[in-house]
Motif scaffolding. Sequence first.
Motif, mmCIF file in Angstrom:
data_model
loop_
_atom_site.group_PDB
_atom_site.id
_atom_site.type_symbol
_atom_site.label_atom_id
_atom_site.label_comp_id
_atom_site.label_asym_id
_atom_site.label_seq_id
_atom_site.Cartn_x
_atom_site.Cartn_y
_atom_site.Cartn_z
ATOM 1 N N GLY A 125 -72.727 -42.984 15.225
ATOM 2 C CA GLY A 125 -73.275 -43.462 16.517
ATOM 3 C C GLY A 125 -74.064 -44.852 16.486
ATOM 4 O O GLY A 125 -74.852 -45.318 17.269
ATOM 5 N N GLU A 126 -73.606 -45.718 15.741
ATOM 6 C CA GLU A 126 -74.037 -47.043 15.484
ATOM 7 C C GLU A 126 -73.701 -47.688 16.726
ATOM 8 O O GLU A 126 -72.750 -47.580 17.403
ATOM 9 C CB GLU A 126 -73.652 -47.835 14.252
ATOM 10 C CG GLU A 126 -74.146 -47.141 12.910
ATOM 11 C CD GLU A 126 -73.168 -46.302 12.192
ATOM 12 O OE1 GLU A 126 -72.073 -45.716 13.194
ATOM 13 O OE2 GLU A 126 -73.303 -45.787 11.247
ATOM 14 N N THR A 127 -74.310 -48.890 17.211
ATOM 15 C CA THR A 127 -73.803 -49.728 18.140
ATOM 16 C C THR A 127 -73.456 -50.914 17.492
ATOM 17 O O THR A 127 -74.109 -51.505 16.499
ATOM 18 C CB THR A 127 -75.051 -50.316 19.110
ATOM 19 O OG1 THR A 127 -75.856 -49.057 19.580
ATOM 20 C CG2 THR A 127 -74.724 -50.900 20.128
ATOM 21 N N TRP A 128 -72.148 -51.289 17.912
ATOM 22 C CA TRP A 128 -71.293 -52.338 16.962
ATOM 23 C C TRP A 128 -71.127 -53.665 17.748
ATOM 24 O O TRP A 128 -70.419 -53.493 19.102
ATOM 25 C CB TRP A 128 -70.061 -51.686 16.563
ATOM 26 C CG TRP A 128 -69.316 -52.494 15.717
ATOM 27 C CD1 TRP A 128 -69.625 -53.669 14.709
ATOM 28 C CD2 TRP A 128 -67.858 -52.822 15.576
ATOM 29 N NE1 TRP A 128 -68.690 -54.257 14.151
ATOM 30 C CE2 TRP A 128 -67.336 -53.640 14.605
ATOM 31 C CE3 TRP A 128 -66.751 -51.797 16.290
ATOM 32 C CZ2 TRP A 128 -66.028 -54.012 14.397
ATOM 33 C CZ3 TRP A 128 -65.453 -52.011 16.060
ATOM 34 C CH2 TRP A 128 -65.156 -53.342 14.991
ATOM 35 N N PHE A 129 -71.440 -54.615 17.353
ATOM 36 C CA PHE A 129 -71.301 -56.038 18.147
ATOM 37 C C PHE A 129 -70.148 -56.584 16.950
ATOM 38 O O PHE A 129 -70.495 -57.562 16.250
ATOM 39 C CB PHE A 129 -72.720 -56.800 18.272
ATOM 40 C CG PHE A 129 -73.634 -56.168 19.100
ATOM 41 C CD1 PHE A 129 -73.671 -56.591 20.390
ATOM 42 C CD2 PHE A 129 -74.215 -55.141 18.502
ATOM 43 C CE1 PHE A 129 -74.679 -56.086 21.385
ATOM 44 C CE2 PHE A 129 -75.408 -54.502 19.486
ATOM 45 C CZ PHE A 129 -75.403 -55.083 20.940
ATOM 46 N N PRO A 130 -68.914 -56.560 17.377
ATOM 47 C CA PRO A 130 -68.038 -57.214 16.486
ATOM 48 C C PRO A 130 -67.755 -58.881 16.260
ATOM 49 O O PRO A 130 -67.149 -59.113 15.156
ATOM 50 C CB PRO A 130 -66.518 -56.482 16.754
ATOM 51 C CG PRO A 130 -66.885 -56.099 18.261
ATOM 52 C CD PRO A 130 -68.313 -55.813 18.437
ATOM 53 N N GLU A 131 -68.326 -59.309 17.523
ATOM 54 C CA GLU A 131 -68.169 -60.730 17.572
ATOM 55 C C GLU A 131 -69.249 -61.608 16.979
ATOM 56 O O GLU A 131 -69.198 -62.688 16.635
ATOM 57 C CB GLU A 131 -68.032 -61.230 18.801
ATOM 58 C CG GLU A 131 -66.977 -60.723 19.870
ATOM 59 C CD GLU A 131 -65.451 -61.044 19.363
ATOM 60 O OE1 GLU A 131 -65.267 -61.925 18.841
ATOM 61 O OE2 GLU A 131 -64.643 -59.878 19.310
ATOM 62 N N LEU A 132 -70.462 -60.830 16.590
ATOM 63 C CA LEU A 132 -71.644 -61.669 15.888
ATOM 64 C C LEU A 132 -71.246 -61.606 14.391
ATOM 65 O O LEU A 132 -71.924 -61.038 13.713
ATOM 66 C CB LEU A 132 -72.679 -60.654 16.391
ATOM 67 C CG LEU A 132 -72.878 -60.976 17.594
ATOM 68 C CD1 LEU A 132 -74.499 -60.365 18.278
ATOM 69 C CD2 LEU A 132 -72.782 -62.270 18.467
ATOM 70 N N THR A 133 -70.497 -62.325 13.844
ATOM 71 C CA THR A 133 -69.934 -62.422 12.651
ATOM 72 C C THR A 133 -70.701 -63.488 11.771
ATOM 73 O O THR A 133 -71.203 -64.549 12.640
ATOM 74 C CB THR A 133 -68.478 -62.735 12.328
ATOM 75 O OG1 THR A 133 -67.961 -63.681 13.035
ATOM 76 C CG2 THR A 133 -67.725 -61.324 12.751
ATOM 77 N N SER A 134 -71.135 -63.187 10.456
ATOM 78 C CA SER A 134 -71.592 -64.338 9.740
ATOM 79 C C SER A 134 -71.253 -64.102 8.408
ATOM 80 O O SER A 134 -70.562 -63.227 8.115
ATOM 81 C CB SER A 134 -73.202 -64.248 9.863
ATOM 82 O OG SER A 134 -73.513 -63.025 9.211
ATOM 83 N N ALA A 135 -71.752 -65.300 7.695
ATOM 84 C CA ALA A 135 -71.226 -65.016 6.303
ATOM 85 C C ALA A 135 -71.480 -63.814 5.640
ATOM 86 O O ALA A 135 -70.553 -63.174 4.925
ATOM 87 C CB ALA A 135 -71.804 -66.165 5.232
ATOM 88 N N SER A 136 -72.523 -63.080 5.997
ATOM 89 C CA SER A 136 -73.019 -61.968 5.321
ATOM 90 C C SER A 136 -72.589 -60.566 6.130
ATOM 91 O O SER A 136 -72.798 -59.511 5.638
ATOM 92 C CB SER A 136 -74.362 -61.918 5.190
ATOM 93 O OG SER A 136 -75.070 -62.112 6.388
ATOM 94 N N ASN A 137 -72.165 -60.855 7.192
ATOM 95 C CA ASN A 137 -71.661 -59.761 8.173
ATOM 96 C C ASN A 137 -70.324 -60.118 8.687
ATOM 97 O O ASN A 137 -70.277 -60.357 10.001
ATOM 98 C CB ASN A 137 -72.551 -59.619 9.248
ATOM 99 C CG ASN A 137 -73.871 -58.860 8.861
ATOM 100 O OD1 ASN A 137 -73.601 -57.891 8.079
ATOM 101 N ND2 ASN A 137 -75.092 -59.242 9.805
#
Length: 265
Positions: free
Chosen positions: A182-194
């Motif tokens: 049930g998580e909320t996922w924001f796939p475009e908000l990427t970073s080196a750690s994510n």
Amino acid sequence: FQPTVSSAPPQSFNKDYIHDFWSKPRTGLEVESHVRICLSDPKYSSEDRPSIQILSNEPPLLVVHNFLSPQMCDDIIQTALQTGNMRRSTVGSQQETAETRTSSTVWIQEHECPDPLRLLADKVSSITGLPTSHMENLQVVRYDPGQEFQMHTDHQDSFNDLKCRGRLATCLIYLAAPVAGGETWFPELTSASNEKGVLVTPRRGSAVLFWNTVEKPGCPNYSADMFLHADPRMLHAGLPASEGEKWVCNRWIHPVDFGAGVRGL
Ligand SMILES: O=C(O)CCC(=O)C(=O)O
Ligand SMILES: [Fe+2]
């Protein structure tokens, strides 16, 4: 910066709430301290201390834990159930059901659950700098295991044709967390750690706050009647839970006053 936060009663929008904090990109520290100041008003002193997590500073995405108390979350869920009006959720301005959104929804108005809804609107107003009269009624949503809301943006460019314009900002609150998923996922908000974007785990009483449009109040040339473009970086999905009910509520904020009787889109 030092946003001005008034202690005005929740429903009467006070001009002191207006600040242009969000008109330009901010550092994570600036965002955190802004939100802390907004929520440190003495009128919130009886509540559990909020804790603030900045998941992205540009575009801003933040989580505030203890935004609502467990009791208030339960009160909202009970109010939603008592309406006897929960129906299959819809999408878009035409309010159509879709395979992409399989949950159930009901809209509730402030008088149906006054204290939690007033507090919620008041806090959102002070953080965003937008008046409570610009907010839709509260949308309460229940997901049974397997139900989901696939990838979408909360603002759609077609909303510009509506009198209420678009959904500038979202405050999404988890009222009940499922046992798993049930998580909320924001796939475009990427970073080196994510590398896979940001995944927010539901926690009862936590609020997720973000802006949906490229244009934000206070930005150069911003006006309440300008065309609002959905920010594609704010795509997100409510993933299916594998076990347990998930409840959320949404408070959406528009660039214009709804006038008497704030409705849901
Ligand atoms: O349930 C979620 O995690 C997200 C819900 C959502 O994005 C929405 O209701 O617009
Ligand atoms: Fe959404």
